[in-house]
Design an enzyme around this catalytic site. Structure first.
Site, PDB file in Angstrom:
ATOM      1  N   GLU A  89      25.168  39.536 -10.946  1.00  0.00           N
ATOM      2  CA  GLU A  89      25.765  39.267  -9.636  1.00  0.00           C
ATOM      3  C   GLU A  89      27.270  39.184  -9.797  1.00  0.00           C
ATOM      4  O   GLU A  89      27.763  38.508 -10.691  1.00  0.00           O
ATOM      5  CB  GLU A  89      25.233  37.932  -9.087  1.00  0.00           C
ATOM      6  CG  GLU A  89      25.890  37.524  -7.786  1.00  0.00           C
ATOM      7  CD  GLU A  89      25.271  36.287  -7.145  1.00  0.00           C
ATOM      8  OE1 GLU A  89      25.813  35.849  -6.124  1.00  0.00           O
ATOM      9  OE2 GLU A  89      24.273  35.760  -7.663  1.00  0.00           O
TER      10      GLU A  89
ATOM     11  N   GLY B 249      20.620  32.649  -1.514  1.00  0.00           N
ATOM     12  CA  GLY B 249      21.261  31.503  -2.166  1.00  0.00           C
ATOM     13  C   GLY B 249      20.177  30.673  -2.826  1.00  0.00           C
ATOM     14  O   GLY B 249      19.083  30.505  -2.284  1.00  0.00           O
TER      15      GLY B 249
ATOM     16  N   GLU C  28      20.709  24.388 -11.736  1.00  0.00           N
ATOM     17  CA  GLU C  28      20.158  25.737 -11.870  1.00  0.00           C
ATOM     18  C   GLU C  28      21.325  26.661 -12.198  1.00  0.00           C
ATOM     19  O   GLU C  28      22.166  26.955 -11.358  1.00  0.00           O
ATOM     20  CB  GLU C  28      19.438  26.145 -10.587  1.00  0.00           C
ATOM     21  CG  GLU C  28      18.705  27.454 -10.686  1.00  0.00           C
ATOM     22  CD  GLU C  28      17.714  27.558 -11.843  1.00  0.00           C
ATOM     23  OE1 GLU C  28      17.373  28.684 -12.197  1.00  0.00           O
ATOM     24  OE2 GLU C  28      17.283  26.529 -12.422  1.00  0.00           O
TER      25      GLU C  28
ATOM     26  N   ASN D 274      18.042  31.603 -17.953  1.00  0.00           N
ATOM     27  CA  ASN D 274      17.322  32.698 -18.612  1.00  0.00           C
ATOM     28  C   ASN D 274      18.118  33.142 -19.840  1.00  0.00           C
ATOM     29  O   ASN D 274      19.108  32.511 -20.200  1.00  0.00           O
ATOM     30  CB  ASN D 274      17.081  33.854 -17.633  1.00  0.00           C
ATOM     31  CG  ASN D 274      18.383  34.513 -17.175  1.00  0.00           C
ATOM     32  OD1 ASN D 274      19.439  34.383 -17.805  1.00  0.00           O
ATOM     33  ND2 ASN D 274      18.324  35.233 -16.064  1.00  0.00           N
TER      34      ASN D 274
ATOM     35  N   HIS E  50      13.518  30.320 -18.794  1.00  0.00           N
ATOM     36  CA  HIS E  50      12.527  31.273 -18.279  1.00  0.00           C
ATOM     37  C   HIS E  50      12.964  32.696 -18.573  1.00  0.00           C
ATOM     38  O   HIS E  50      14.129  33.052 -18.416  1.00  0.00           O
ATOM     39  CB  HIS E  50      12.267  31.078 -16.774  1.00  0.00           C
ATOM     40  CG  HIS E  50      13.496  31.022 -15.924  1.00  0.00           C
ATOM     41  ND1 HIS E  50      14.085  32.141 -15.388  1.00  0.00           N
ATOM     42  CD2 HIS E  50      14.259  29.981 -15.514  1.00  0.00           C
ATOM     43  CE1 HIS E  50      15.151  31.795 -14.676  1.00  0.00           C
ATOM     44  NE2 HIS E  50      15.291  30.487 -14.751  1.00  0.00           N
ATOM     45  N   THR E  51      12.030  33.489 -19.046  1.00  0.00           N
ATOM     46  CA  THR E  51      12.289  34.899 -19.301  1.00  0.00           C
ATOM     47  C   THR E  51      11.057  35.669 -18.864  1.00  0.00           C
ATOM     48  O   THR E  51      10.043  35.079 -18.500  1.00  0.00           O
ATOM     49  CB  THR E  51      12.609  35.149 -20.791  1.00  0.00           C
ATOM     50  OG1 THR E  51      12.989  36.532 -20.952  1.00  0.00           O
ATOM     51  CG2 THR E  51      11.410  34.878 -21.700  1.00  0.00           C
TER      52      THR E  51
ATOM     53  N   VAL F  32       2.923  40.331 -12.626  1.00  0.00           N
ATOM     54  CA  VAL F  32       2.483  41.185 -11.518  1.00  0.00           C
ATOM     55  C   VAL F  32       2.998  42.597 -11.795  1.00  0.00           C
ATOM     56  O   VAL F  32       4.197  42.802 -11.953  1.00  0.00           O
ATOM     57  CB  VAL F  32       3.029  40.641 -10.179  1.00  0.00           C
ATOM     58  CG1 VAL F  32       2.713  41.584  -9.033  1.00  0.00           C
ATOM     59  CG2 VAL F  32       2.471  39.248  -9.912  1.00  0.00           C
TER      60      VAL F  32
ATOM     61  N   GLY G  11      13.474  33.365 -10.158  1.00  0.00           N
ATOM     62  CA  GLY G  11      14.007  32.327 -11.055  1.00  0.00           C
ATOM     63  C   GLY G  11      14.119  30.983 -10.350  1.00  0.00           C
ATOM     64  O   GLY G  11      13.792  29.932 -10.911  1.00  0.00           O
ATOM     65  N   ASP G  12      14.562  30.997  -9.083  1.00  0.00           N
ATOM     66  CA  ASP G  12      14.703  29.747  -8.316  1.00  0.00           C
ATOM     67  C   ASP G  12      13.342  29.136  -8.020  1.00  0.00           C
ATOM     68  O   ASP G  12      13.177  27.918  -8.020  1.00  0.00           O
ATOM     69  CB  ASP G  12      15.438  30.022  -6.993  1.00  0.00           C
ATOM     70  CG  ASP G  12      16.768  30.714  -7.235  1.00  0.00           C
ATOM     71  OD1 ASP G  12      17.426  30.372  -8.230  1.00  0.00           O
ATOM     72  OD2 ASP G  12      17.147  31.597  -6.440  1.00  0.00           O
TER      73      ASP G  12
END
Length: 457
Positions: free
Chosen positions: A88, A112, A266, A292, A342-343, A429, A439-440
């Protein structure tokens, strides 16, 4: 993998039964509107040729700090496609913003980190949330779900909490343009190893971390209505503008710590190195942080751990020993009590406290993420269980084996250097509807889920 299916089912039931124990969650600071564009090969190639292929390709190798031209925008999109990694950047130039607006979008969504978490925690799980919304336009207000979601307002000198839809006022819209691509997306001689997206942010409020007066003046009163706080949105700040917002955040953290309210940060990829350094200095005031591999590597870099940063980005799936070493370095450096990593394929949590509830909260979060990926949006907590049908990721068996060998991990839990390490393989998935906000979803579900379970003991 049968053990994991059993643990998944029991974790879901436990969190669902106890999530009502959470009295309220404060969410600050970034809410915006996501304008999502699903990339098409022919359209993107034509745009790159028109903008100048040679110059555009330069930025596909190294991201600029911010976007000031159309070739930088298109090159940054290619950077993400090539690696299958999210990124981003702030779009500074008006002409590039106008270009994005004309390029258009396929759908508008709540955006957001705070907006996404508010709709999940309040609109899906029914947990009361108090939300900081920098700019509350009609368009923004209409993207909030029904449920116990509140924004603070002051009327006749008294603090009032109202649903964003009932907020009187029509402010500016903060728009983030999201360019999504599927796994195997081919352009020129690049092919994306996995689905992901690039985000171009055309939003001056979140870029400077604009904080509303109600939050500045009534923070103490707002904080006394919640059990937990989740903060995010620091990623767009720069060395020129971070000082004032960081002062406000420090003040907010002081209030939360005085009231014993655990606060989670976060993290998101923060291009400015000065700001990353300042976040590192702020981390001791937080209870928990979520990130991540790209984000963890960027923190290792400012800590002088270049080798470790490279290891985190070298393999797929990410080397769990490198991750654990990086988390240990971060925990010891900052004293933060919980690090949630988290990955794609697995999650880890390093905590200075112990209990299966940490692992169970991660399992619940993995179900919520799979459910969001599968359905595009989670309608209610009961739908989360539908993701039970999604298979557990077989590819991370070697990751689990490595952790068992190195740390003696059993049932997803190990002791490492006076910390507990919890591991879960996720459910993947095959063709996700969208990757935005996953991620959020993971971080907020795990943090709030963990608290709900802990309170129930």
């Amino acid at each position: 993998m049968h053990m994991w299916e059993r643990l998944y089912a029991s974790a879901f039931e436990k969190v669902k039964a106890n999530i009502g124990n959470v009295r309220g969650v404060l969410l600050a600071y970034n809410t915006n509107i996501d304008a999502i564009k699903y990339l098409r090969k022919d359209d993107l190639e034509t745009r790159i040729e028109r903008a100048g292929k040679e110059e555009t390709l330069r930025y596909s190798d190294e991201l600029p700090e911010k976007i000031t031209s159309v070739p930088q925008l298109l090159g940054s999109i290619l950077w993400s496609v090539k690696r299958g990694k999210a990124s981003e950047l702030f779009v500074e130039s008006c002409s590039t913003r106008f270009y994005m607006k004309r390029w258009g979008w396929d759908e508008l969504r709540m955006g957001g980190q705070v907006g996404i978490m508010a709709n999940l925690l309040g609109g899906v799980y029914g947990v009361p949330v108090i939300v900081h919304v920098p700019q509350l336009s009609r368009l923004q207000a209409g993207l909030f779900k029904e449920g116990p979601i509140y924004v603070p307002g002051v009327e006749d000198g008294k603090l009032r909490l109202v649903h964003p839809g009932d907020f009187k006022g029509d402010e500016e819209s903060c728009i983030h343009y999201i360019y999504e691509f599927p796994r195997g997306f081919r352009i020129f001689d690049f092919e994306s190893p996995r689905e992901n997206r690039f985000i171009g942010s055309a939003d001056d409020y979140n870029a400077t971390l604009f904080i509303r007066d109600e939050f500045r003046e009534r923070f103490d009163e707002i904080a006394s209505k919640v059990d937990l706080a989740i903060m995010s949105g620091l990623q767009a700040l720069t060395r020129e503008n971070y000082r004032e917002p960081f002062e406000t955040i420090r003040g907010h953290l002081e209030v939360l710590n005085e009231k014993n309210i655990p606060a989670h940060l976060e993290f998101a990829f923060t291009p400015d190195e000065t700001v990353r350094n300042e976040i590192l200095k702020l981390l001791p005031e937080f209870w928990s942080v979520g990130l991540n591999e790209v984000e963890l590597a960027s923190i290792m870099e400012v800590m002088g751990e270049k080798g470790l940063a490279e290891k985190l980005l070298a393999k797929d799936p990410v080397d769990p020993i490198a991750v654990t070493e990086a988390m240990l370095r971060l925990a010891k450096e900052t004293g933060v009590r919980r690090i949630h990593f988290h990955t794609y394929g697995y999650y880890l949590a390093l905590t200075d406290y112990r209990g299966e509830f940490v692992r169970d909260a991660l399992l619940f979060a993995a179900l919520a993420a799979a459910s969001k990926a599968k359905l595009g949006d989670v309608p209610s907590i009961n739908e989360v269980v539908q993701a039970m049908g999604v298979p557990v990721n077989e590819k991370v068996k070697p990751v689990e084996g490595t952790l068992a060998e190195e740390y003696g991990m059993r049932g997803g839990i190990a002791e490492v250097d006076n910390y507990q390490l919890a591991f879960v393989p996720t459910k993947i998935v095959a063709k996700p509807k969208s990757t935005v906000g996953i991620g959020d979803t993971i971080s907020s579900s795990a943090f709030v889920g963990e608290f709900a379970l802990e309170v129930s003991f």
